[in-house]
Motif scaffolding. Structure first.
Motif, mmCIF file in Angstrom:
data_model
loop_
_atom_site.group_PDB
_atom_site.id
_atom_site.type_symbol
_atom_site.label_atom_id
_atom_site.label_comp_id
_atom_site.label_asym_id
_atom_site.label_seq_id
_atom_site.Cartn_x
_atom_site.Cartn_y
_atom_site.Cartn_z
ATOM 1 N N ARG A 58 1.815 -11.657 -14.609
ATOM 2 C CA ARG A 58 0.432 -11.207 -14.831
ATOM 3 C C ARG A 58 -0.580 -12.018 -14.030
ATOM 4 N NH1 ARG A 58 1.624 -9.987 -20.992
ATOM 5 N NH2 ARG A 58 2.480 -7.922 -20.660
ATOM 6 N N LEU A 59 -0.198 -12.328 -12.794
ATOM 7 C CA LEU A 59 -1.113 -13.029 -11.902
ATOM 8 C C LEU A 59 -2.047 -12.059 -11.197
ATOM 9 C CD1 LEU A 59 1.217 -15.688 -10.253
ATOM 10 C CD2 LEU A 59 -0.028 -15.797 -12.417
ATOM 11 N N ALA A 60 -1.741 -10.776 -11.300
ATOM 12 C CA ALA A 60 -2.560 -9.755 -10.662
ATOM 13 C C ALA A 60 -2.726 -8.573 -11.603
ATOM 14 C CB ALA A 60 -1.903 -9.304 -9.359
ATOM 15 N N ASP A 61 -3.831 -7.893 -11.436
ATOM 16 C CA ASP A 61 -4.140 -6.716 -12.232
ATOM 17 C C ASP A 61 -3.675 -5.474 -11.466
ATOM 18 O OD1 ASP A 61 -5.729 -5.329 -14.427
ATOM 19 O OD2 ASP A 61 -6.684 -4.546 -12.602
ATOM 20 N N SER A 62 -2.837 -4.656 -12.082
ATOM 21 C CA SER A 62 -2.269 -3.495 -11.389
ATOM 22 C C SER A 62 -3.352 -2.505 -10.969
ATOM 23 C CB SER A 62 -1.198 -2.812 -12.236
ATOM 24 O OG SER A 62 -1.716 -2.403 -13.470
ATOM 25 N N GLU A 63 -4.386 -2.341 -11.770
ATOM 26 C CA GLU A 63 -5.482 -1.427 -11.396
ATOM 27 C C GLU A 63 -6.207 -1.930 -10.152
ATOM 28 O OE1 GLU A 63 -6.177 1.627 -12.590
ATOM 29 O OE2 GLU A 63 -4.323 1.335 -13.732
ATOM 30 N N ARG A 64 -6.423 -3.217 -10.093
ATOM 31 C CA ARG A 64 -7.094 -3.795 -8.918
ATOM 32 C C ARG A 64 -6.218 -3.670 -7.677
ATOM 33 N NH1 ARG A 64 -9.711 -9.799 -8.650
ATOM 34 N NH2 ARG A 64 -10.300 -9.690 -6.464
ATOM 35 N N LEU A 65 -4.909 -3.813 -7.850
ATOM 36 C CA LEU A 65 -3.993 -3.605 -6.722
ATOM 37 C C LEU A 65 -4.059 -2.161 -6.237
ATOM 38 C CD1 LEU A 65 -0.915 -5.652 -7.950
ATOM 39 C CD2 LEU A 65 -2.405 -6.209 -6.011
ATOM 40 N N LEU A 66 -4.074 -1.225 -7.164
ATOM 41 C CA LEU A 66 -4.148 0.193 -6.788
ATOM 42 C C LEU A 66 -5.448 0.486 -6.043
ATOM 43 C CD1 LEU A 66 -2.641 1.697 -10.045
ATOM 44 C CD2 LEU A 66 -1.613 1.801 -7.765
ATOM 45 N N LEU A 67 -6.548 -0.085 -6.495
ATOM 46 C CA LEU A 67 -7.823 0.092 -5.797
ATOM 47 C C LEU A 67 -7.801 -0.573 -4.420
ATOM 48 C CD1 LEU A 67 -10.323 -0.493 -8.744
ATOM 49 C CD2 LEU A 67 -9.841 1.678 -7.585
ATOM 50 N N GLY A 68 -7.132 -1.699 -4.325
ATOM 51 C CA GLY A 68 -7.043 -2.427 -3.061
ATOM 52 C C GLY A 68 -6.303 -1.673 -1.975
ATOM 53 N N ILE A 69 -5.444 -0.756 -2.360
ATOM 54 C CA ILE A 69 -4.709 0.031 -1.362
ATOM 55 C C ILE A 69 -5.685 0.790 -0.463
ATOM 56 C CG2 ILE A 69 -3.141 1.998 -1.070
ATOM 57 C CD1 ILE A 69 -1.608 0.892 -3.518
ATOM 58 N N GLU A 70 -6.812 1.204 -1.023
ATOM 59 C CA GLU A 70 -7.819 1.919 -0.222
ATOM 60 C C GLU A 70 -8.397 1.047 0.888
ATOM 61 O OE1 GLU A 70 -8.412 5.206 -0.341
ATOM 62 O OE2 GLU A 70 -6.738 5.145 -1.759
ATOM 63 N N LEU A 71 -8.290 -0.275 0.740
ATOM 64 C CA LEU A 71 -8.801 -1.205 1.752
ATOM 65 C C LEU A 71 -7.762 -1.537 2.815
ATOM 66 C CD1 LEU A 71 -10.706 -3.670 -0.606
ATOM 67 C CD2 LEU A 71 -11.666 -1.789 0.758
ATOM 68 N N MET A 72 -6.546 -1.078 2.617
ATOM 69 C CA MET A 72 -5.482 -1.318 3.594
ATOM 70 C C MET A 72 -5.695 -0.411 4.809
ATOM 71 S SD MET A 72 -3.534 -3.694 2.358
ATOM 72 C CE MET A 72 -2.046 -3.623 3.340
ATOM 73 N N PRO A 73 -5.165 -0.807 5.968
ATOM 74 C CA PRO A 73 -5.242 0.090 7.120
ATOM 75 C C PRO A 73 -4.619 1.434 6.757
ATOM 76 C CG PRO A 73 -4.443 -2.074 7.782
ATOM 77 C CD PRO A 73 -4.494 -2.070 6.286
ATOM 78 N N ALA A 74 -5.241 2.511 7.208
ATOM 79 C CA ALA A 74 -4.778 3.860 6.863
ATOM 80 C C ALA A 74 -3.306 4.058 7.189
ATOM 81 C CB ALA A 74 -5.636 4.904 7.574
ATOM 82 N N SER A 75 -2.849 3.438 8.257
ATOM 83 C CA SER A 75 -1.460 3.596 8.680
ATOM 84 C C SER A 75 -0.453 3.014 7.702
ATOM 85 C CB SER A 75 -1.255 2.942 10.056
ATOM 86 O OG SER A 75 -1.579 1.558 9.978
ATOM 87 N N HIS A 76 -0.900 2.179 6.761
ATOM 88 C CA HIS A 76 0.006 1.510 5.819
ATOM 89 C C HIS A 76 -0.218 1.900 4.359
ATOM 90 C CE1 HIS A 76 0.724 -0.922 9.353
ATOM 91 N NE2 HIS A 76 1.803 -1.359 8.763
ATOM 92 N N ARG A 77 -1.236 2.672 4.075
ATOM 93 C CA ARG A 77 -1.584 2.956 2.683
ATOM 94 C C ARG A 77 -0.451 3.631 1.911
ATOM 95 N NH1 ARG A 77 -7.460 5.095 4.151
ATOM 96 N NH2 ARG A 77 -8.351 3.060 4.605
ATOM 97 N N ASP A 78 0.134 4.659 2.477
ATOM 98 C CA ASP A 78 1.188 5.378 1.753
ATOM 99 C C ASP A 78 2.384 4.482 1.475
ATOM 100 O OD1 ASP A 78 -0.360 7.671 1.708
ATOM 101 O OD2 ASP A 78 0.677 8.626 3.387
#
Length: 171
Positions: free
Chosen positions: A136-156
């Motif tokens: 529980r060092l990270a929040d799963s919801e925040r990780l899911l939101l963070g995917i939108e900040l990843m380069p488009a080529s790696h999001r999926d």
């Protein structure tokens, strides 16, 4: 290690590998701390990276003496969420010798670190991610939101790997 790297480069050090987790979670579970290396980047003097590898890299006298080593990398070696630089966590490492100065490390924020590890996708990166989620060092919801900040080529790919890690941890 940060103190030694900062002394060599006369610069602040950015920690972008797994050991960055220590900035926010100094009492992280042992499996997250089982690394002989730390990926470090001289923040303002990238030309000094080779000096770190030479003095503190794999097989160096530093490695032989302390049992761990520095791997000098640049920010281009990782795929991370946009804006990660603004979310770095500052850690000041006090001097030991009177001639030393305080060394400054800038460590990847835990969610950014996990997303970068998911982008890399090596088996040990996925294990790290699962252990961080389990602890529980990270929040799963925040990780899911963070995917939108990843380069488009790696999001999926990052989304798929995160879903798999969450399922394995929950299972």
């Amino acid at each position: 290690m940060v103190r030694a790297a900062a002394r060599i480069t006369e610069d602040e050090i950015v920690v972008i590998g797994s050991q960055a987790v220590l900035a926010q979670h100094p009492d992280a579970p042992d499996p997250l701390l089982m690394s002989q290396e730390a990926d470090v980047d001289p923040r303002n003097r990238p030309e000094r990276a080779a000096d770190i590898d030479g003095a503190m890299g794999d097989g160096s006298r530093f490695h032989e003496t302390y049992g761990y080593y520095a791997h000098a990398v640049g920010p281009e070696t990782m795929i991370a969420p946009a804006g990660w630089e603004e979310r770095l966590i500052r850690v000041d490492v006090p001097p030991v010798l009177p001639t030393d100065r305080t060394a400054t490390a800038w460590c990847l924020e835990t969610h950014d670190l996990i997303l970068a590890k998911l982008a890399a996708g090596r088996p040990h990166d996925i294990e790290f991610v699962e252990e961080a989620i389990r602890a529980r060092l990270a929040d799963s919801e925040r990780l899911l939101l963070g995917i939108e900040l990843m380069p488009a080529s790696h999001r999926d790919l990052v989304q798929e790997r995160l879903n798999g890690a969450l399922a394995r941890v929950a299972g």
